[in-house]
Design a protein around this motif. Sequence first.
Motif, PDB file in Angstrom:
ATOM      1  N   SER A  67       0.826  -1.210   0.000  1.00  0.00           N
ATOM      2  CA  SER A  67       0.000   0.000   0.000  1.00  0.00           C
ATOM      3  C   SER A  67       0.859   1.258   0.000  1.00  0.00           C
ATOM      4  O   SER A  67       0.630   2.180  -0.792  1.00  0.00           O
ATOM      5  N   LEU A  68       1.849   1.292   0.894  1.00  0.00           N
ATOM      6  CA  LEU A  68       2.693   2.488   0.977  1.00  0.00           C
ATOM      7  C   LEU A  68       3.549   2.658  -0.267  1.00  0.00           C
ATOM      8  O   LEU A  68       3.783   3.787  -0.727  1.00  0.00           O
ATOM      9  N   ALA A  69       4.014   1.541  -0.828  1.00  0.00           N
ATOM     10  CA  ALA A  69       4.785   1.640  -2.075  1.00  0.00           C
ATOM     11  C   ALA A  69       3.912   2.175  -3.202  1.00  0.00           C
ATOM     12  O   ALA A  69       4.381   2.920  -4.074  1.00  0.00           O
ATOM     13  N   GLY A  70       2.641   1.802  -3.168  1.00  0.00           N
ATOM     14  CA  GLY A  70       1.735   2.277  -4.204  1.00  0.00           C
ATOM     15  C   GLY A  70       1.421   3.751  -4.104  1.00  0.00           C
ATOM     16  O   GLY A  70       1.047   4.382  -5.105  1.00  0.00           O
ATOM     17  N   VAL A  71       1.557   4.324  -2.903  1.00  0.00           N
ATOM     18  CA  VAL A  71       1.249   5.738  -2.737  1.00  0.00           C
ATOM     19  C   VAL A  71       2.144   6.594  -3.622  1.00  0.00           C
ATOM     20  O   VAL A  71       1.687   7.546  -4.269  1.00  0.00           O
ATOM     21  N   ALA A  72       3.435   6.267  -3.664  1.00  0.00           N
ATOM     22  CA  ALA A  72       4.373   7.047  -4.483  1.00  0.00           C
ATOM     23  C   ALA A  72       3.996   6.960  -5.953  1.00  0.00           C
ATOM     24  O   ALA A  72       3.985   7.981  -6.665  1.00  0.00           O
ATOM     25  N   ALA A  73       3.679   5.755  -6.416  1.00  0.00           N
ATOM     26  CA  ALA A  73       3.283   5.595  -7.815  1.00  0.00           C
ATOM     27  C   ALA A  73       1.982   6.337  -8.099  1.00  0.00           C
ATOM     28  O   ALA A  73       1.819   6.965  -9.157  1.00  0.00           O
ATOM     29  N   ALA A  74       1.042   6.269  -7.151  1.00  0.00           N
ATOM     30  CA  ALA A  74      -0.233   6.958  -7.335  1.00  0.00           C
ATOM     31  C   ALA A  74      -0.035   8.469  -7.361  1.00  0.00           C
ATOM     32  O   ALA A  74      -0.672   9.176  -8.156  1.00  0.00           O
ATOM     33  N   ASP A  75       0.833   8.975  -6.491  1.00  0.00           N
ATOM     34  CA  ASP A  75       1.116  10.416  -6.491  1.00  0.00           C
ATOM     35  C   ASP A  75       1.670  10.864  -7.840  1.00  0.00           C
ATOM     36  O   ASP A  75       1.336  11.952  -8.331  1.00  0.00           O
ATOM     37  N   GLN A  76       2.524  10.044  -8.448  1.00  0.00           N
ATOM     38  CA  GLN A  76       3.062  10.382  -9.761  1.00  0.00           C
ATOM     39  C   GLN A  76       1.960  10.431 -10.809  1.00  0.00           C
ATOM     40  O   GLN A  76       1.940  11.322 -11.672  1.00  0.00           O
ATOM     41  N   GLN A  77       1.030   9.482 -10.746  1.00  0.00           N
ATOM     42  CA  GLN A  77      -0.086   9.488 -11.689  1.00  0.00           C
ATOM     43  C   GLN A  77      -0.957  10.727 -11.498  1.00  0.00           C
ATOM     44  O   GLN A  77      -1.393  11.354 -12.473  1.00  0.00           O
ATOM     45  N   VAL A  78      -1.218  11.058 -10.239  1.00  0.00           N
ATOM     46  CA  VAL A  78      -2.038  12.230  -9.949  1.00  0.00           C
ATOM     47  C   VAL A  78      -1.362  13.494 -10.461  1.00  0.00           C
ATOM     48  O   VAL A  78      -2.003  14.359 -11.069  1.00  0.00           O
ATOM     49  N   GLU A  79      -0.070  13.605 -10.233  1.00  0.00           N
ATOM     50  CA  GLU A  79       0.656  14.792 -10.697  1.00  0.00           C
ATOM     51  C   GLU A  79       0.659  14.875 -12.215  1.00  0.00           C
ATOM     52  O   GLU A  79       0.493  15.962 -12.792  1.00  0.00           O
ATOM     53  N   ALA A  80       0.821  13.750 -12.873  1.00  0.00           N
ATOM     54  CA  ALA A  80       0.797  13.743 -14.334  1.00  0.00           C
ATOM     55  C   ALA A  80      -0.570  14.177 -14.856  1.00  0.00           C
ATOM     56  O   ALA A  80      -0.668  14.954 -15.818  1.00  0.00           O
ATOM     57  N   GLU A  81      -1.625  13.698 -14.218  1.00  0.00           N
ATOM     58  CA  GLU A  81      -2.971  14.075 -14.636  1.00  0.00           C
ATOM     59  C   GLU A  81      -3.227  15.552 -14.358  1.00  0.00           C
ATOM     60  O   GLU A  81      -3.837  16.252 -15.175  1.00  0.00           O
ATOM     61  N   ARG A  82      -2.753  16.032 -13.222  1.00  0.00           N
ATOM     62  CA  ARG A  82      -2.941  17.450 -12.913  1.00  0.00           C
ATOM     63  C   ARG A  82      -2.213  18.330 -13.918  1.00  0.00           C
ATOM     64  O   ARG A  82      -2.748  19.350 -14.376  1.00  0.00           O
ATOM     65  N   GLU A  83      -0.997  17.949 -14.281  1.00  0.00           N
ATOM     66  CA  GLU A  83      -0.248  18.725 -15.272  1.00  0.00           C
ATOM     67  C   GLU A  83      -0.943  18.702 -16.629  1.00  0.00           C
ATOM     68  O   GLU A  83      -0.904  19.688 -17.371  1.00  0.00           O
ATOM     69  N   ARG A  84      -1.597  17.574 -16.948  1.00  0.00           N
ATOM     70  CA  ARG A  84      -2.332  17.508 -18.217  1.00  0.00           C
ATOM     71  C   ARG A  84      -3.498  18.496 -18.205  1.00  0.00           C
ATOM     72  O   ARG A  84      -3.754  19.196 -19.193  1.00  0.00           O
TER      73      ARG A  84
END
Length: 761
Positions: A416-433
């Motif tokens: 779960s905690l390892a996934g948080v970092a990956a999820a944050d990257q996805q969220v940031e990529a979507e926000r930048e889009r």
Amino acid sequence: MEPIGNADFRAARAAPPRSSDAVSHPAPGRPGADAPAGGHGIRKDIQGLRAIAVALVLVYHLAPDALAGGYIGVDVFFVISGFLITGQLLREVAASGRIDLPRFWARRARRLLPAALLVLAATLLAVWVVAPRGFLPSFLVQVAASAAYAQNWVLAGQSVDYMAAEAQVSPVQHYWSLSVEEQFYIVWPLVAVLAAAIAVRLARRFRPVFAIIVGGIAAASLLASVLMTALAPAQAYFATTTRAWEFAAGGLLAWIASASSRPLERIPRAIRVLAAWAGLAGIALAALAFTDATAFPGTAALLPVLATVLVIAAQEPAGRGSPSALLAARPMQWLGDVSYGAYLWHFPLIVLAPFALGRAAGPVGAVGIAALTLLLAWGSKVLVEDPFRTGLSRAWPNGRALAITSAGMAALLGFSLAGVAAADQQVEAERERVVAQLQDPDPCLGASALEPGSGCEPLPEQLPIPEPALADRGPERCLSAQEGDELKVCEYGSPATEAARTIALVGDSHAEQWLPALAGTAEERGWRLLVIAKASCPFTEAERDYTTSPDAENERFRADCDAWNDAALDYLEAEPSIDTVITAAKATNRVVPAAGEPWEETAKQAYEERWRALPDSVRRVVAIRDTPQMADGVLTCVSEQGERAADACAVEKDEAIPADPLAEAAEAVGAAPAATSVAAGAAPLDGDRGDGALEGASGSLGAGGPEVDLVDLSDYFVVDDACPPVIGGVLAFRDSHHVSWAYAELLADPLTAQLDRALAS
């Protein structure tokens, strides 16, 4: 920890309990087989109580309007757990003269963790598959917290976050009560060990010492519950310290029941029958009468807790007129048997189903979720719970059982905690889009779709941008917390030495919501923009009235708001370069009314007084009329309705746009809306989107006072006399009453046009 030795402990031993006190394992809804030889095994009345408790919780979560107090089912579980676990510990002490802590915890691990970890693992996978990307980080954090059985403390911490008040519910939020129970299972046998040690040390009997300690815990916890519910109700709901007395109530009942004199069995049958019915009636009354507005737990929790105690204390009275037959009915026993699994499975299904379906589940979907919950509960009991409880794992040494289950917890926690970092990257990529889309917007995107002659559909049937999970993840935020009196000041645009002018944006979060629009304007115009904002605290002379908070919390928030207002005014006086103050406030935030007048009138006058108190260097005040207010849970509605959200989640204009004391204060001093047509970048309040323009007018507060102007962007939220949450394909709100950062950014041009007109008037 080594068990207490027989020789040292026998002086404090309790008298052997009656075999009829033998009961099964007490996890929320989970029966077991902990009864000693010769016992009655599973008590059918307790199984029936489990069925009632889980049914209350399921109905409350599936149809909250039908049973607003169904959450008290959790309290029924807590009392049952306290009764059963305490009874088990007392029997162990009576039988062996010691408490084998590793054995106790290993049995809890075998019986609770396999099913709980299975549901968490399934939820973790489902979250990655169906949940919107923006929700992933928070969902994963809560899965991790649930795996560590600390979910209740995570939720208690989040409950103090004003801006997270309408955050999306997590699919594992219900693990908060399981976390409280697991913490109880860790601590309670240690309480028994402590009591035994004190008894040996003082050469006293164990049972009286244990009762005194448990009674002290109950009293202290109940006092903490009452006080904390009054001072910080949101945190109180989830805190272990405010719930411990409920377990202790069950524990004290187990202590009484296990006494050698058999006091409960000596009570006449008629009285026990009456007690059982009274207890069931008390549970029903709490479920029907309580609502989300009930101050809970506090003193209100006494009703379901004592009612549950009455039912258990009645000792399954037999014969005519007794509720024992009802509680022992086969459907009740079956539901009680699978209630642990039902509690585990139901909430992930409720939360994730709309994401998977692309729409709200609806009544038919709710029935389907209930049926699937029971099916999964039965399957997990047969395939997971029972094999771990009675199969090969029963022969595992205690250390191995604890090691294996702990490894499962650690694995889930790590994933779960390892996934948080990956999820944050996805969220940031979507926000930048989304940011890129806003910087070069489509002609029909957002408020542009409202312009006459645009040929745009203002309510297109398409998924909005940003997705609801990103509505509050803008690139800029500057807001002091509701708690405390910190004066946070953020600076945007040009530095002081180069700025053409300095403008201060001052107010509550409804002022700060315009930061995305004003930050870009300040950069383009060479302005220096200072943002001074505090959550739920308008810039006013009046005292804020936090009517939804308990009295003590109200006073604390009010004092913090007053101190912040004074500090903000001092800051403006210390910054003579500030020539303009832009302010806004939530229209429905009450203030303490003056004697004999409505709070709205007091608020209006207080805004005028605050503007008069501004330093001479501030020559102009620009008040922004508050934005519309959506229905509670608007983002959930948007998530569930998808492409249909603009129509399905809209609110009528007259309901969405309340009277605004701040705007009325500006109008009272002669200011008129600095409005132009939509085509020119702004809209008149009356909704006329013709080509004509209305010149803005300034009002004066008198000699030496600043000019006051009113900016009104209301029409940018209205389509066909309704306020939709999605306009021109853009999500317009980040919760029920704040504009989303994306829509605010798209309103930069209309807002700037009105500001220019106001500043030039």
